[in-house]
Write an enzyme that holds these catalytic residues in place. Structure first.
Site, PDB file in Angstrom:
ATOM      1  N   SER A 144       0.863  -1.174   0.000  1.00  0.00           N
ATOM      2  CA  SER A 144       0.000   0.000   0.000  1.00  0.00           C
ATOM      3  C   SER A 144       0.905   1.230   0.000  1.00  0.00           C
ATOM      4  O   SER A 144       1.697   1.423   0.925  1.00  0.00           O
ATOM      5  CB  SER A 144      -0.885  -0.053   1.254  1.00  0.00           C
ATOM      6  OG  SER A 144      -1.658   1.113   1.364  1.00  0.00           O
ATOM      7  N   LYS A 170      -1.072  -0.920  -4.433  1.00  0.00           N
ATOM      8  CA  LYS A 170      -2.273  -0.152  -4.071  1.00  0.00           C
ATOM      9  C   LYS A 170      -1.833   1.287  -3.846  1.00  0.00           C
ATOM     10  O   LYS A 170      -0.981   1.549  -3.003  1.00  0.00           O
ATOM     11  CB  LYS A 170      -2.885  -0.775  -2.802  1.00  0.00           C
ATOM     12  CG  LYS A 170      -3.867   0.093  -2.025  1.00  0.00           C
ATOM     13  CD  LYS A 170      -4.640  -0.758  -1.018  1.00  0.00           C
ATOM     14  CE  LYS A 170      -4.839  -0.061   0.315  1.00  0.00           C
ATOM     15  NZ  LYS A 170      -5.597  -0.901   1.284  1.00  0.00           N
ATOM     16  N   LEU A 171      -2.432   2.189  -4.606  1.00  0.00           N
ATOM     17  CA  LEU A 171      -2.118   3.611  -4.430  1.00  0.00           C
ATOM     18  C   LEU A 171      -3.181   4.259  -3.569  1.00  0.00           C
ATOM     19  O   LEU A 171      -4.375   4.073  -3.791  1.00  0.00           O
ATOM     20  CB  LEU A 171      -2.091   4.348  -5.773  1.00  0.00           C
ATOM     21  CG  LEU A 171      -1.106   3.903  -6.850  1.00  0.00           C
ATOM     22  CD1 LEU A 171      -1.149   4.909  -8.015  1.00  0.00           C
ATOM     23  CD2 LEU A 171       0.309   3.783  -6.307  1.00  0.00           C
ATOM     24  N   LYS A 172      -2.740   5.049  -2.607  1.00  0.00           N
ATOM     25  CA  LYS A 172      -3.676   5.892  -1.868  1.00  0.00           C
ATOM     26  C   LYS A 172      -4.049   7.064  -2.769  1.00  0.00           C
ATOM     27  O   LYS A 172      -3.165   7.670  -3.395  1.00  0.00           O
ATOM     28  CB  LYS A 172      -3.019   6.400  -0.583  1.00  0.00           C
ATOM     29  CG  LYS A 172      -2.772   5.295   0.446  1.00  0.00           C
ATOM     30  CD  LYS A 172      -4.082   4.788   1.015  1.00  0.00           C
ATOM     31  CE  LYS A 172      -3.839   3.786   2.137  1.00  0.00           C
ATOM     32  NZ  LYS A 172      -5.108   3.306   2.722  1.00  0.00           N
ATOM     33  N   ASP A 198      -7.089   3.168  -3.091  1.00  0.00           N
ATOM     34  CA  ASP A 198      -7.819   3.264  -1.825  1.00  0.00           C
ATOM     35  C   ASP A 198      -8.004   4.734  -1.478  1.00  0.00           C
ATOM     36  O   ASP A 198      -7.024   5.470  -1.334  1.00  0.00           O
ATOM     37  CB  ASP A 198      -7.026   2.548  -0.720  1.00  0.00           C
ATOM     38  CG  ASP A 198      -7.764   2.512   0.613  1.00  0.00           C
ATOM     39  OD1 ASP A 198      -8.911   3.012   0.692  1.00  0.00           O
ATOM     40  OD2 ASP A 198      -7.189   1.969   1.586  1.00  0.00           O
ATOM     41  N   ASN A 200      -9.949   5.891   1.209  1.00  0.00           N
ATOM     42  CA  ASN A 200     -10.225   6.150   2.628  1.00  0.00           C
ATOM     43  C   ASN A 200     -11.332   7.192   2.832  1.00  0.00           C
ATOM     44  O   ASN A 200     -11.161   8.160   3.582  1.00  0.00           O
ATOM     45  CB  ASN A 200      -8.951   6.551   3.377  1.00  0.00           C
ATOM     46  CG  ASN A 200      -7.967   5.400   3.525  1.00  0.00           C
ATOM     47  OD1 ASN A 200      -6.899   5.404   2.929  1.00  0.00           O
ATOM     48  ND2 ASN A 200      -8.340   4.373   4.285  1.00  0.00           N
ATOM     49  N   GLU A 223     -11.120   1.030  -3.506  1.00  0.00           N
ATOM     50  CA  GLU A 223     -11.440   0.785  -2.100  1.00  0.00           C
ATOM     51  C   GLU A 223     -12.018   2.031  -1.433  1.00  0.00           C
ATOM     52  O   GLU A 223     -11.443   3.111  -1.512  1.00  0.00           O
ATOM     53  CB  GLU A 223     -10.146   0.337  -1.399  1.00  0.00           C
ATOM     54  CG  GLU A 223     -10.302  -0.119   0.038  1.00  0.00           C
ATOM     55  CD  GLU A 223      -8.986  -0.703   0.591  1.00  0.00           C
ATOM     56  OE1 GLU A 223      -8.205  -1.301  -0.183  1.00  0.00           O
ATOM     57  OE2 GLU A 223      -8.736  -0.526   1.792  1.00  0.00           O
ATOM     58  N   ASP A 248     -13.881  -1.191   2.970  1.00  0.00           N
ATOM     59  CA  ASP A 248     -12.943  -1.381   4.084  1.00  0.00           C
ATOM     60  C   ASP A 248     -13.627  -0.823   5.341  1.00  0.00           C
ATOM     61  O   ASP A 248     -14.238  -1.572   6.115  1.00  0.00           O
ATOM     62  CB  ASP A 248     -11.622  -0.672   3.743  1.00  0.00           C
ATOM     63  CG  ASP A 248     -10.614  -0.645   4.889  1.00  0.00           C
ATOM     64  OD1 ASP A 248     -10.941  -1.108   5.986  1.00  0.00           O
ATOM     65  OD2 ASP A 248      -9.485  -0.148   4.712  1.00  0.00           O
ATOM     66  N   LYS A 272     -10.247  -6.351   8.054  1.00  0.00           N
ATOM     67  CA  LYS A 272      -9.283  -5.971   9.098  1.00  0.00           C
ATOM     68  C   LYS A 272      -9.815  -6.502  10.417  1.00  0.00           C
ATOM     69  O   LYS A 272     -10.834  -6.023  10.924  1.00  0.00           O
ATOM     70  CB  LYS A 272      -9.134  -4.454   9.170  1.00  0.00           C
ATOM     71  CG  LYS A 272      -8.380  -3.860   8.005  1.00  0.00           C
ATOM     72  CD  LYS A 272      -7.965  -2.436   8.285  1.00  0.00           C
ATOM     73  CE  LYS A 272      -7.219  -1.857   7.107  1.00  0.00           C
ATOM     74  NZ  LYS A 272      -7.738  -0.522   6.737  1.00  0.00           N
ATOM     75  N   GLY A 300      -4.341  -4.114   6.369  1.00  0.00           N
ATOM     76  CA  GLY A 300      -3.288  -3.878   7.359  1.00  0.00           C
ATOM     77  C   GLY A 300      -3.377  -2.469   7.896  1.00  0.00           C
ATOM     78  O   GLY A 300      -4.076  -1.616   7.342  1.00  0.00           O
TER      79      GLY A 300
HETATM   80  O1  OSB Z   1      -7.165   1.935   4.502  1.00  0.00           O
HETATM   81  O2  OSB Z   1      -6.180   0.114   4.194  1.00  0.00           O
HETATM   82  C1  OSB Z   1      -6.213   1.214   4.742  1.00  0.00           C
HETATM   83  C2  OSB Z   1      -3.031   1.820   6.809  1.00  0.00           C
HETATM   84  C3  OSB Z   1      -3.554   2.506   7.883  1.00  0.00           C
HETATM   85  C4  OSB Z   1      -4.898   2.788   7.898  1.00  0.00           C
HETATM   86  C5  OSB Z   1      -5.733   2.379   6.843  1.00  0.00           C
HETATM   87  C6  OSB Z   1      -5.215   1.670   5.778  1.00  0.00           C
HETATM   88  C7  OSB Z   1      -3.840   1.416   5.741  1.00  0.00           C
HETATM   89  C8  OSB Z   1      -3.156   0.767   4.633  1.00  0.00           C
HETATM   90  C9  OSB Z   1      -1.820   0.141   4.930  1.00  0.00           C
HETATM   91  O3  OSB Z   1      -3.550   0.821   3.494  1.00  0.00           O
HETATM   92  C10 OSB Z   1      -1.751  -1.324   4.698  1.00  0.00           C
HETATM   93  C11 OSB Z   1      -0.522  -1.897   5.346  1.00  0.00           C
HETATM   94  O4  OSB Z   1      -0.512  -2.116   6.582  1.00  0.00           O
HETATM   95  O5  OSB Z   1       0.461  -2.133   4.639  1.00  0.00           O
HETATM   96 MG    MG Z   2      -8.403   0.915   3.166  1.00  0.00          MG
END
Ligand code: OSB
Ligand code: MG
Length: 375
Positions: A144, A170-172, A198, A200, A223, A248, A272, A300
Site C-alpha cells: 500500500s 495499491k495507491l492511496k 484506496d 479512505n 477501495e 474497508d 481488518k 493492514g
Molecule cells: O485503509 O487500508 C487502509 C493503513 C492505515 C490505515 C488504513 C489503511 C492502511 C493501509 C496500509 O492501506 C496497509 C498496510 O498495513 O500495509
Molecule cells: Mg483501506
C-alpha cells in the site's frame, strides 16, 4: 490458582517508519502502537499471549483511539475477563459471549480477545492458522503506497517495491491525487501491473461522474471511496463502475457485510480483524463473503510483527484470494519488535510456532517502549 495471578500488561511503543505514510486522512511518520500481554498463572515468556491493538494515537481513522482503548480495557474489559477467568468453564467462549454482549469498542475487544486466544493456543501448542482453519502455506502480498510529494517520488517508490517482488500495488488516492498518478504509473510500468486504489472515504457521491473515469486504468478494485455509512452511495457507484468496488471502513460486522453484499455496495472486501472485533469474527465475515462469491483480502494498519503474524494466519483461509496488505517488515520498519518477515517470490510465509507464532524481541521492544501499565 486464583485469577489474581493473571498478569495483564499494556505497553505503548513508538517505531519510526522507513518512509512517511500519507493517506487522504493524514500522515504518519512513526507508528505509535498499544500492545496487550495476557500471562496466565504458570506461563513463561514463550507462552505469554501478545496482541496488537489497531488504535492510533488520534481518532483519525477509527473513532476509538489509544486513550479510549486504554480506558475501556482498564475500566471494563480486563476486570470482566478476570472475573470470567476466575469462574468455571473454558475461558474463551465465555469471554467471547460477554464481549459480544457489549456494544461498540471493537479495537479494545479485539486486542483483549486476541491476547487471550494467543495465550491459550501457546499453552496447547496450536498455531493460530490451524485454529482458524486455513491451510495455505504462503500468502501473495501487495504493498500500500502512501501519497508522496511528487509523481517522480511515487514512480521511484513503486519501482522499488516492484524490484522487491510485490505482486500488486495499491495507491492511496484523494480528490486531486488520482488520475494523474494513475496515468503516470500505467505509463511507467504498463497495463499488466496489478494495480488498485484506496480513497479512505475521501469522495462524495457528487464525484461519481469523476470516479467513472478511473475505469480507464484497468484497476483491480477501488477501495472505500465514500464515507463508511454510505452503503447506498457505494451501491449507486458499483452499478455503473466497471472497476470492482471494495469496502474497508464500512465493514464493521457480519451484519454490515451482509447488508453491503445484499445492496450491491461491494464486489470485494478488505477484512481488518481489529475493525470487526477480532479474528473469529473476521473468519465469519470471510465465510459469509465466500458463500456469496465475494473475494476478500486481509487489510493492514502498518502492524508490528505481532499483528502481522496474526493477519498472516487469517489470510491462510481459502477465500483470501486477493493479495493482502501484509508487506514485509522492511517496507515498514528498520527494526521490528519480533522476528522479521521477508518477501519470498512475492509471498509471505506465516510463522510455524504456536499461537500467532510471533517471537517478541524483548531487547528491541524495551528500546521502543514509551509506557508500561499493569492492569
Ligand atoms: O485503509 O487500508 C487502509 C493503513 C492505515 C490505515 C488504513 C489503511 C492502511 C493501509 C496500509 O492501506 C496497509 C498496510 O498495513 O500495509
Ligand atoms: Mg483501506
Amino acid at each position: 490458582m486464583s485469577s489474581g495471578d493473571i498478569e495483564v500488561e499494556l505497553r505503548e511503543a513508538e517505531l519510526p517508519l522507513v518512509r512517511p505514510f500519507r493517506t487522504s486522512r493524514g500522515v504518519e511518520t512513526s507508528k505509535r502502537v498499544l500492545l496487550l500481554r495476557w500471562s496466565p498463572p504458570g506461563s513463561t515468556a514463550a507462552t505469554a499471549g501478545w496482541a496488537e491493538c489497531g488504535a492510533d494515537p488520534e481518532p483519525t481513522y477509527y473513532p476509538e483511539y489509544i486513550a479510549t482503548v486504554r480506558l475501556a480495557l482498564a475500566d471494563v474489559l480486563v476486570p470482566m475477563a478476570r472475573e470470567i477467568a476466575a469462574g468455571d468453564g473454558p475461558l474463551l467462549p465465555r469471554l467471547r459471549a460477554a464481549l459480544a454482549d457489549l456494544p461498540g469498542m471493537p479495537l479494545a475487544k479485539s486486542a483483549l480477545e486476541s491476547a487471550v486466544l494467543d495465550a491459550e493456543l501457546r499453552a496447547c501448542g496450536m498455531p493460530l492458522r490451524t485454529y482458524l482453519g486455513g491451510d495455505r502455506e504462503r500468502i501473495p502480498v501487495g504493498v500500500s503506497v502512501g501519497i508522496p510529494d511528487s509523481i517522480d517520488e511515487l514512480l521511484d517508490w513503486v519501482s522499488g517495491y516492484l524490484d522487491d517482488g510485490y505482486r500488486r500495488i495499491k495507491l492511496k488516492v484523494r480528490p486531486g491525487w488520482d488520475v494523474e498518478p494513475l496515468r503516470a504509473v500505467r505509463e511507467a510500468f504498463g497495463d499488466a501491473l496489478p494495480l488498485q486504489v484506496d480513497a479512505n472515504q475521501a469522495y462524495r457521491t457528487s464525484d461519481i461522474p469523476h470516479l467513472l473515469g478511473l475505469d480507464a486504468f484497468g484497476l483491480l478494485l477501488l477501495e472505500q471511496p465514500f464515507p463508511a455509512d454510505d452503503l447506498l452511495g457505494h451501491a449507486r457507484l458499483a452499478a455503473d463502475l466497471a472497476t470492482p468496488v471494495c469496502l474497508d471502513e464500512s465493514i464493521t460486522s457480519v451484519g454490515a457485510t451482509a447488508a453491503a453484499i445484499s445492496l450491491g455496495a461491494t464486489d470485494s472486501v478488505n477484512i481488518k480483524p481489529a475493525r470487526v472485533g477480532g479474528y473469529p469474527i473476521a473468519r465469519s465475515i470471510h465465510d459469509l463473503c465466500a458463500a456469496h462469491g465475494v473475494p476478500v483480502f486481509c487489510g493492514g494498519m502498518l502492524e508490528t510483527g505481532i499483528g502481522r503474524a496474526m493477519n498472516l494466519a487469517l489470510a491462510c483461509l481459502p477465500n483470501f484470494t486477493l493479495p493482502g496488505d501484509i508487506s514485509a517488515t522492511s517496507r515498514y520498519y528498520e527494526r521490528d519488535i519480533t522476528q522479521h518477515f521477508e518477501l519470498v517470490d512475492g509471498h509471505l510465509v506465516p510463522p510455524e510456532g504456536p499461537g500467532s507464532g510471533a517471537i517478541v524481541d524483548h531487547d528491541v521492544l524495551d528500546d521502543v517502549t514509551t509506557a508500561v501499565t499493569m492492569l
